[in-house]
Design an enzyme around this catalytic site. Structure first.
Site, mmCIF file in Angstrom:
data_model
loop_
_atom_site.group_PDB
_atom_site.id
_atom_site.type_symbol
_atom_site.label_atom_id
_atom_site.label_comp_id
_atom_site.label_asym_id
_atom_site.label_seq_id
_atom_site.Cartn_x
_atom_site.Cartn_y
_atom_site.Cartn_z
ATOM 1 N N LYS A 158 6.906 -0.044 -32.364
ATOM 2 C CA LYS A 158 8.046 0.874 -32.233
ATOM 3 C C LYS A 158 7.903 2.021 -33.238
ATOM 4 O O LYS A 158 7.099 1.931 -34.172
ATOM 5 C CB LYS A 158 9.347 0.104 -32.467
ATOM 6 C CG LYS A 158 9.463 -0.522 -33.855
ATOM 7 C CD LYS A 158 10.615 -1.510 -33.931
ATOM 8 C CE LYS A 158 10.688 -2.173 -35.299
ATOM 9 N NZ LYS A 158 11.703 -3.263 -35.315
ATOM 10 N N ARG A 160 23.359 -8.308 -36.401
ATOM 11 C CA ARG A 160 22.961 -7.046 -35.765
ATOM 12 C C ARG A 160 23.222 -7.145 -34.261
ATOM 13 O O ARG A 160 24.223 -6.652 -33.778
ATOM 14 C CB ARG A 160 21.497 -6.763 -36.098
ATOM 15 C CG ARG A 160 21.080 -5.337 -35.855
ATOM 16 C CD ARG A 160 19.763 -4.995 -36.517
ATOM 17 N NE ARG A 160 18.597 -5.687 -35.975
ATOM 18 C CZ ARG A 160 17.351 -5.502 -36.385
ATOM 19 N NH1 ARG A 160 17.103 -4.651 -37.360
ATOM 20 N NH2 ARG A 160 16.344 -6.164 -35.852
ATOM 21 N N TYR A 209 14.497 25.551 -55.549
ATOM 22 C CA TYR A 209 15.923 25.817 -55.309
ATOM 23 C C TYR A 209 16.785 25.281 -56.436
ATOM 24 O O TYR A 209 16.474 24.249 -57.045
ATOM 25 C CB TYR A 209 16.364 25.134 -54.012
ATOM 26 C CG TYR A 209 15.904 25.844 -52.755
ATOM 27 C CD1 TYR A 209 16.234 27.180 -52.523
ATOM 28 C CD2 TYR A 209 15.161 25.168 -51.800
ATOM 29 C CE1 TYR A 209 15.824 27.812 -51.360
ATOM 30 C CE2 TYR A 209 14.746 25.795 -50.633
ATOM 31 C CZ TYR A 209 15.083 27.113 -50.418
ATOM 32 O OH TYR A 209 14.677 27.734 -49.280
HETATM 33 C C1 LIG Z 1 11.005 -4.339 -35.945
HETATM 34 C C2 LIG Z 1 11.162 -5.740 -35.571
HETATM 35 C C3 LIG Z 1 10.158 -6.660 -35.875
HETATM 36 C C4 LIG Z 1 8.949 -6.339 -36.713
HETATM 37 O O1 LIG Z 1 9.293 -6.535 -38.044
HETATM 38 P P1 LIG Z 1 8.206 -6.382 -39.217
HETATM 39 O O2 LIG Z 1 8.953 -6.806 -40.425
HETATM 40 O O3 LIG Z 1 7.823 -4.950 -39.270
HETATM 41 O O4 LIG Z 1 7.076 -7.258 -38.889
HETATM 42 C C5 LIG Z 1 10.305 -7.959 -35.408
HETATM 43 N N1 LIG Z 1 11.391 -8.322 -34.706
HETATM 44 C C6 LIG Z 1 12.402 -7.462 -34.429
HETATM 45 C C7 LIG Z 1 13.577 -7.936 -33.660
HETATM 46 C C8 LIG Z 1 12.323 -6.143 -34.859
HETATM 47 O O5 LIG Z 1 13.320 -5.301 -34.586
#
Ligand SMILES: *Cc1c(COP(=O)(O)O)cnc(C)c1O
Length: 384
Positions: A36, A135, A263
């Protein structure tokens, strides 16, 4: 490449990391490579191809657009979208052969307005359980009972049943243990389904590397593929970062004692001083929180001074360097090294926030270990 700021992605490191993790896991555990957010800034398509060649079984993304990009690039592996999509997008997901995360009965109810039951076109879903991250996911037995009839429909395949941990990296593992215990109870609920579930999974990078016994049928590995993992806690595997970030001095000037830089006059020289300007700024993802960190100019440390602006930042040079000198913001230069996790500590975040924040104004150059940077850049330039 027209701009003197670029990120280099060492695909060999990504391949080696995936192979190391693959060997570390129990043989029956599948490996989902999480790509992602443009593969945490590393380039989604190139990373996904490399990870698959190195042995990844599944790909994981956050959003449907990210999955479609991978399909359009020719990737054929199962792809799980880790957040729920809008129910009316289900036909699009089927068209691209994507697996969906589901969290509530009402989603199925709305989805059915768009997809009549049809045993020919099966929809693969992974049910997400909220064991304490707070979540997304099912928390109660009532919610589970409501979703069960929908999961049992003849055109649904429950390919997965999963949860995600809140504190996998923390020294105190009591909350992690609570989440594991809740997940075990929820697995019992899943026996209510008249059909088998293909994969139970709970571990991301840190959980899988610290506690391999949590690997179950699959692990979802993002950070570790990119070489980000808690090296202090996980000593029996060695992973290497694949991302480095570079630029070149655009201007070098001599300022007198008492002059201002940037700045809001945020910095004032304390002596006569060499100041260099580097063409990277917060619009490239080099946030103002990076103020007072260091960069490497031809292997020498130089502090970022004054406020970081949108396209440029200034550094205090230990001596004169000519314009065009190489500046390294992440990675090695000469004997020196700037590590992403140290920058992350400085800004109170994690490595993956830094690399995934590098915007697409910064060109990614892909190289394999052994290939010189010059060759990599030349091949990239001629590709334009
Ligand atoms: C992003 C994500 C992962 C990957 O997590 P890492 O700590 O980067 O390995 C795994 N499971 C879910 C549900 C995620 O959103």
């Amino acid at each position: 490449m027209y701009r003197d700021t670029w990120a280099e992605i060492d695909l060999t490191k990504i391949r080696e990391n995936v192979m190391e993790i693959r060997q570390f896991l129990p043989g029956s555990t599948k490996l989902m490579a999480v790509v992602k957010a443009n593969a945490y800034g590393h380039g989604d398509i190139e990373t996904a191809k490399e990870a698959v060649q190195a042995g990844a079984d599944y790909l994981g993304v956050a959003f449907i657009e990210e999955a479609i990009r991978l399909r359009n690039a020719g990737l054929k592996q199962p792809i799980l979208i880790l957040t729920p999509i809008r129910p009316e997008l289900t036909s699009l997901a089927l068209e691209y052969d994507l697996m969906l995360t589901v969290t509530r009965a009402s989603w199925f109810q709305e989805m059915r307005a768009h997809k009549p039951v049809n045993a020919l076109y099966k929809l693969y879903v992974h049910v997400k359980m909220d064991t304490g991250l707070g979540r997304i996911g099912i928390r109660t037995m009532e919610e589970w009972q409501e979703i069960v009839p929908w999961l049992a429909a003849p055109d649904i395949v429950v390919d997965g049943f999963y949860t995600h941990f809140a504190t996998a990296g923390e020294a105190d593992s009591s909350y992690l243990e609570l989440q594991i215990q809740r997940f075990q109870e929820m697995k019992e609920w899943s026996n209510m389904l008249p059909i088998p579930i293909n994969h139970y999974h709970c571990a991301g990078s840190v959980a899988a590397l610290r506690f391999p016994e949590l690997s179950m049928d699959m692990v979802r590995i993002g950070a570790a593929i990119y070489g980000f993992y808690p090296e202090m806690q996980v000593t029996n595997i060695k992973l290497k970062p694949a991302f480095s970030l570079h630029s070149r001095l655009m201007q070098t000037k001599r300022l007198k004692k008492g002059e201002y830089v940037g700045y809001n006059n945020a910095y004032q020289t304390k002596t006569d001083q060499w100041i260099g300007t580097v063409p990277i700024g917060y619009a490239d993802g080099w946030t103002q929180r990076m103020q007072n960190t260091e960069v490497l100019v031809d292997g020498c440390r130089a502090e970022i001074v004054g406020k970081i602006s949108m396209d440029q930042l200034m550094v205090k040079l230990p001596k004169y360097f000519p314009e065009g000198s190489k500046v390294t913001l992440i990675g090695c230069s000469g004997e020196q090294k700037i590590l992403t996790y140290k920058l992350a500590n400085h800004i109170g975040s994690v490595s993956q926030e830094i690399t995934s924040s590098i915007t697409d104004r910064v060109v990614r150059i892909y190289r394999k270990s052994g290939e010189s940077q010059h060759e990599a850049i030349r091949s990239r330039t001629t590709a334009f």
